[in-house]
Design a protein around this motif. Structure first.
Motif, PDB file in Angstrom:
ATOM      1  N   ALA A 191      99.045  29.268  -5.041  1.00  0.00           N
ATOM      2  CA  ALA A 191      97.903  28.402  -5.188  1.00  0.00           C
ATOM      3  C   ALA A 191      98.318  27.324  -4.339  1.00  0.00           C
ATOM      4  O   ALA A 191      99.278  26.864  -3.857  1.00  0.00           O
ATOM      5  N   VAL A 192      96.772  26.645  -3.841  1.00  0.00           N
ATOM      6  CA  VAL A 192      96.809  25.481  -3.160  1.00  0.00           C
ATOM      7  C   VAL A 192      95.902  24.332  -3.266  1.00  0.00           C
ATOM      8  O   VAL A 192      94.885  24.827  -3.846  1.00  0.00           O
ATOM      9  N   VAL A 193      96.352  23.347  -3.316  1.00  0.00           N
ATOM     10  CA  VAL A 193      95.284  22.347  -3.569  1.00  0.00           C
ATOM     11  C   VAL A 193      95.176  21.290  -2.452  1.00  0.00           C
ATOM     12  O   VAL A 193      96.283  20.595  -2.117  1.00  0.00           O
ATOM     13  N   ALA A 194      93.983  21.392  -1.816  1.00  0.00           N
ATOM     14  CA  ALA A 194      93.889  20.754  -0.557  1.00  0.00           C
ATOM     15  C   ALA A 194      92.963  19.679  -0.767  1.00  0.00           C
ATOM     16  O   ALA A 194      91.636  19.892  -0.755  1.00  0.00           O
ATOM     17  N   ILE A 195      93.511  18.495  -0.772  1.00  0.00           N
ATOM     18  CA  ILE A 195      92.533  17.370  -0.770  1.00  0.00           C
ATOM     19  C   ILE A 195      92.415  16.591   0.478  1.00  0.00           C
ATOM     20  O   ILE A 195      93.290  15.991   1.199  1.00  0.00           O
ATOM     21  N   ALA A 196      90.959  16.500   0.903  1.00  0.00           N
ATOM     22  CA  ALA A 196      90.498  16.182   2.089  1.00  0.00           C
ATOM     23  C   ALA A 196      91.464  16.380   3.138  1.00  0.00           C
ATOM     24  O   ALA A 196      91.796  15.746   4.051  1.00  0.00           O
ATOM     25  N   PRO A 197      91.621  17.616   3.415  1.00  0.00           N
ATOM     26  CA  PRO A 197      92.465  18.259   4.449  1.00  0.00           C
ATOM     27  C   PRO A 197      91.847  18.072   5.705  1.00  0.00           C
ATOM     28  O   PRO A 197      90.711  18.252   6.112  1.00  0.00           O
ATOM     29  N   TRP A 198      92.811  17.803   6.680  1.00  0.00           N
ATOM     30  CA  TRP A 198      92.425  17.241   8.115  1.00  0.00           C
ATOM     31  C   TRP A 198      92.186  18.438   9.020  1.00  0.00           C
ATOM     32  O   TRP A 198      93.053  19.336   8.699  1.00  0.00           O
ATOM     33  N   GLY A 199      91.489  18.562  10.087  1.00  0.00           N
ATOM     34  CA  GLY A 199      91.617  19.653  10.899  1.00  0.00           C
ATOM     35  C   GLY A 199      90.319  20.471  11.304  1.00  0.00           C
ATOM     36  O   GLY A 199      90.150  21.154  12.206  1.00  0.00           O
ATOM     37  N   GLY A 200      89.497  20.658  10.248  1.00  0.00           N
ATOM     38  CA  GLY A 200      88.158  21.433  10.065  1.00  0.00           C
ATOM     39  C   GLY A 200      87.377  21.197  11.010  1.00  0.00           C
ATOM     40  O   GLY A 200      86.522  21.749  11.925  1.00  0.00           O
ATOM     41  N   ALA A 201      87.141  19.606  11.311  1.00  0.00           N
ATOM     42  CA  ALA A 201      86.265  19.027  12.231  1.00  0.00           C
ATOM     43  C   ALA A 201      87.076  18.953  13.867  1.00  0.00           C
ATOM     44  O   ALA A 201      86.223  18.168  14.853  1.00  0.00           O
ATOM     45  N   GLY A 218      92.752  33.813   7.767  1.00  0.00           N
ATOM     46  CA  GLY A 218      94.233  34.479   7.111  1.00  0.00           C
ATOM     47  C   GLY A 218      94.675  33.600   5.927  1.00  0.00           C
ATOM     48  O   GLY A 218      95.620  34.169   5.471  1.00  0.00           O
ATOM     49  N   VAL A 219      93.858  33.050   5.217  1.00  0.00           N
ATOM     50  CA  VAL A 219      94.159  32.234   4.075  1.00  0.00           C
ATOM     51  C   VAL A 219      93.859  33.375   2.854  1.00  0.00           C
ATOM     52  O   VAL A 219      92.655  33.673   2.838  1.00  0.00           O
ATOM     53  N   ARG A 220      94.671  33.697   2.038  1.00  0.00           N
ATOM     54  CA  ARG A 220      94.587  34.735   0.746  1.00  0.00           C
ATOM     55  C   ARG A 220      94.981  34.088  -0.396  1.00  0.00           C
ATOM     56  O   ARG A 220      94.823  34.758  -1.401  1.00  0.00           O
ATOM     57  N   THR A 221      95.445  32.972  -0.482  1.00  0.00           N
ATOM     58  CA  THR A 221      96.010  32.214  -1.448  1.00  0.00           C
ATOM     59  C   THR A 221      94.737  31.349  -2.255  1.00  0.00           C
ATOM     60  O   THR A 221      94.053  30.743  -1.580  1.00  0.00           O
ATOM     61  N   PRO A 222      94.449  31.624  -3.435  1.00  0.00           N
ATOM     62  CA  PRO A 222      93.638  30.642  -4.155  1.00  0.00           C
ATOM     63  C   PRO A 222      93.743  29.430  -3.951  1.00  0.00           C
ATOM     64  O   PRO A 222      94.895  28.716  -3.740  1.00  0.00           O
ATOM     65  N   THR A 223      92.640  28.593  -3.662  1.00  0.00           N
ATOM     66  CA  THR A 223      92.729  27.221  -3.079  1.00  0.00           C
ATOM     67  C   THR A 223      91.316  26.526  -3.824  1.00  0.00           C
ATOM     68  O   THR A 223      90.433  26.953  -3.985  1.00  0.00           O
ATOM     69  N   ALA A 278      90.095  34.238   0.340  1.00  0.00           N
ATOM     70  CA  ALA A 278      90.411  33.504  -0.728  1.00  0.00           C
ATOM     71  C   ALA A 278      89.829  33.137  -1.808  1.00  0.00           C
ATOM     72  O   ALA A 278      88.582  32.869  -1.559  1.00  0.00           O
ATOM     73  N   ASP A 279      90.033  33.028  -3.001  1.00  0.00           N
ATOM     74  CA  ASP A 279      89.182  32.837  -4.209  1.00  0.00           C
ATOM     75  C   ASP A 279      89.293  31.218  -3.994  1.00  0.00           C
ATOM     76  O   ASP A 279      90.302  30.842  -4.229  1.00  0.00           O
ATOM     77  N   ARG A 280      88.166  30.564  -3.933  1.00  0.00           N
ATOM     78  CA  ARG A 280      88.252  29.330  -3.580  1.00  0.00           C
ATOM     79  C   ARG A 280      87.167  28.295  -4.134  1.00  0.00           C
ATOM     80  O   ARG A 280      86.024  28.954  -4.481  1.00  0.00           O
ATOM     81  N   TYR A 281      87.821  27.039  -4.495  1.00  0.00           N
ATOM     82  CA  TYR A 281      86.558  26.146  -5.232  1.00  0.00           C
ATOM     83  C   TYR A 281      86.843  24.967  -4.092  1.00  0.00           C
ATOM     84  O   TYR A 281      87.465  24.520  -3.341  1.00  0.00           O
TER      85      TYR A 281
END
Length: 439
Positions: free
Chosen positions: A280-290, A301-306, A333-336
């Motif tokens: 599992a991954v919890v990504a809070i305000a992750p940088w990089g998308g923009a 490539g992400v297959r881990t629930p996030t 990935a299954d993600r929220y």
């Protein structure tokens, strides 16, 4: 004379009242304010768990790493040892009279050489027993949570969450990433290169400590096969990269010399280091998308629930073109996505300490949210992270806390027409939670 007598009598009354107040105060138990304690309006799962919490500080050396900040055309691959300071929270068996109280020491500032914001030590209280004896673990051990701070930040930046999770039966290890803390902030390429490498090294290190007979206090206590990565800002970037979001060729070119290619999507060395123990991954305000860090192939490539967490006014990581783009792009990935409407970037840290308030606007704004109360955010994070990790690491039946109906965008004038599981009426306003299953 009469006026003088009246004044004298008034002073005597005030002195007697003050003396009585001091006497009563001396008999009172002092109230200590701990980050992460539940407000009256905290959602259900924010409550601290039933276990006592211990905390210890460890240091580990990651030898032979590329010193990307010293790389030159003549010396393209200098090597050095990265010393990582770790804070470890764990379920504890307290000795007689031992209290769950410690004092953490952190620093303000933005690196060692910033005269406008000098490194200034400050302290705050923690609800954990320093060096307490670990509690006996259940069969198989406790799940592991590795926590990665922002740039710059520290391992203590999210103690409200780390202590809370340990009280619920997790071993939590927070990392001070060298050249990326408030004490030693250095060039950004080091953070781009080393975040995922540090995370994976810590996982491997703790897995070694957890083996029976290792001699470490965590021997037999941890199940590294049930690991989650929790990352804030650049910590979120590192966590996503560690679980398969390989960076794009454009991102590799940000740093001359190709040193970032070890984190690139499609690189055989990168693909081989994916660790199946991370569940599992919890990504809070992750940088990089923009910032062109990931293209569509990298995010796929992400297959881990996030669980993504963000403010919709984030002006550091971005929202529509940033965190929301990452959420939408991690199609396998299954993600929220939990969104704080009106919030900017600081949706992860502890509340602002008195020391940061006194230090001035810049240090204050390194922690503060302009619109949201930080303690409120902390409680909501505790609630949703508890539900998410309970589902993904322990198989607990907590899906109802995450599959929620949409709230009215503009709120309601009277009583709520929609309620969320775990939230009391009128307390979920300003939030949005989206869910996309893996394709």
């Amino acid at each position: 004379m009469k006026l003088v007598a009246q004044l004298a009598m008034g002073i005597a009354v005030i002195a007697a009242w003050a003396s009585q107040s001091v006497s009563q105060a001396a008999d009172m138990v002092p109230v200590v304010e701990y980050f992460g304690d539940a407000r009256p309006d905290a959602p259900e799962l924010a409550a601290r768990g039933p276990l006592a919490v211990g905390v210890r500080t460890q240091a580990v050396d990651h030898a032979g790493q590329l010193d990307i900040l010293k790389a030159t055309a003549g010396t393209p691959e200098p090597r050095y040892t990265r010393r990582l300071t770790l804070e470890v929270w764990y379920p504890a068996a307290l000795a007689s009279g031992q209290a769950q109280h410690t004092v953490y020491t952190d620093v303000l500032g933005s690196g060692a050489n910033d005269p406008a914001r000098p490194n200034t030590p400050f302290q705050f209280a923690g609800r954990a027993a320093r060096d307490a004896r670990p509690a006996a673990a259940p069969a198989g051990g406790y799940p592991l949570v590795i926590v990665s701070h922002g740039y710059p930040g520290s391992r203590l930046q999210m103690s409200y969450l780390t202590e809370n999770l340990a009280s619920k039966g997790y071993v939590v290890v927070a990392v001070d990433h060298p050249e990326s803390t408030r004490a030693d902030k250095a060039g950004f390429p080091s953070t781009l290169l080393n975040r995922p490498l540090d995370d994976l090294f810590v996982l491997q290190t703790v897995a070694g400590w957890s083996k029976p007979g290792s001699g470490h206090f965590l021997a037999g206590l941890v199940d590294p096969g049930r690991t989650a990565l929790v990352g804030y800002s650049m910590g979120g970037y590192g966590a996503l990269n560690a679980v398969g979001a390989g960076i794009s060729p454009a991102a590799v070119a940000f740093v001359p010399g190709g040193g970032l290619a070890v984190n690139q999507q499609g690189n055989a060395q990168y693909e081989a280091r994916r660790d199946p123990r991370i569940k599992a991954v919890v990504a809070i305000a992750p940088w990089g998308g923009a910032h062109k860090i990931w293209d569509d192939a990298g995010l796929a490539g992400v297959r881990t629930p996030t669980l993504f967490i963000s403010g919709d006014q984030d002006d550091v990581a971005g929202y529509q073109d940033g965190v929301r783009r990452l959420f939408q792009g991690a199609v396998h990935a299954d993600r929220y996505l939990l969104t704080y409407r009106g919030a900017r970037h600081n949706t992860a840290p502890n509340p602002v300490s008195p020391a940061a308030i006194a230090a001035g606007f810049d240090d204050y704004m390194a922690y503060a949210e302009p619109v949201w109360d930080s303690r409120r955010i902390n409680n909501i994070n505790q609630h949703f992270v508890t539900a998410f990790l309970g589902m993904t690491l322990r198989g607990e039946p907590l899906q109802g806390y995450l599959d929620l109906p949409p709230l009215p965008a503009g709120g309601t004038a009277g009583r709520d027409t929609v309620t969320w599981k775990g939230f009391r009426e009128r307390t979920a306003l300003g939030l949005e939670l989206l869910h996309l299953p893996a394709q």
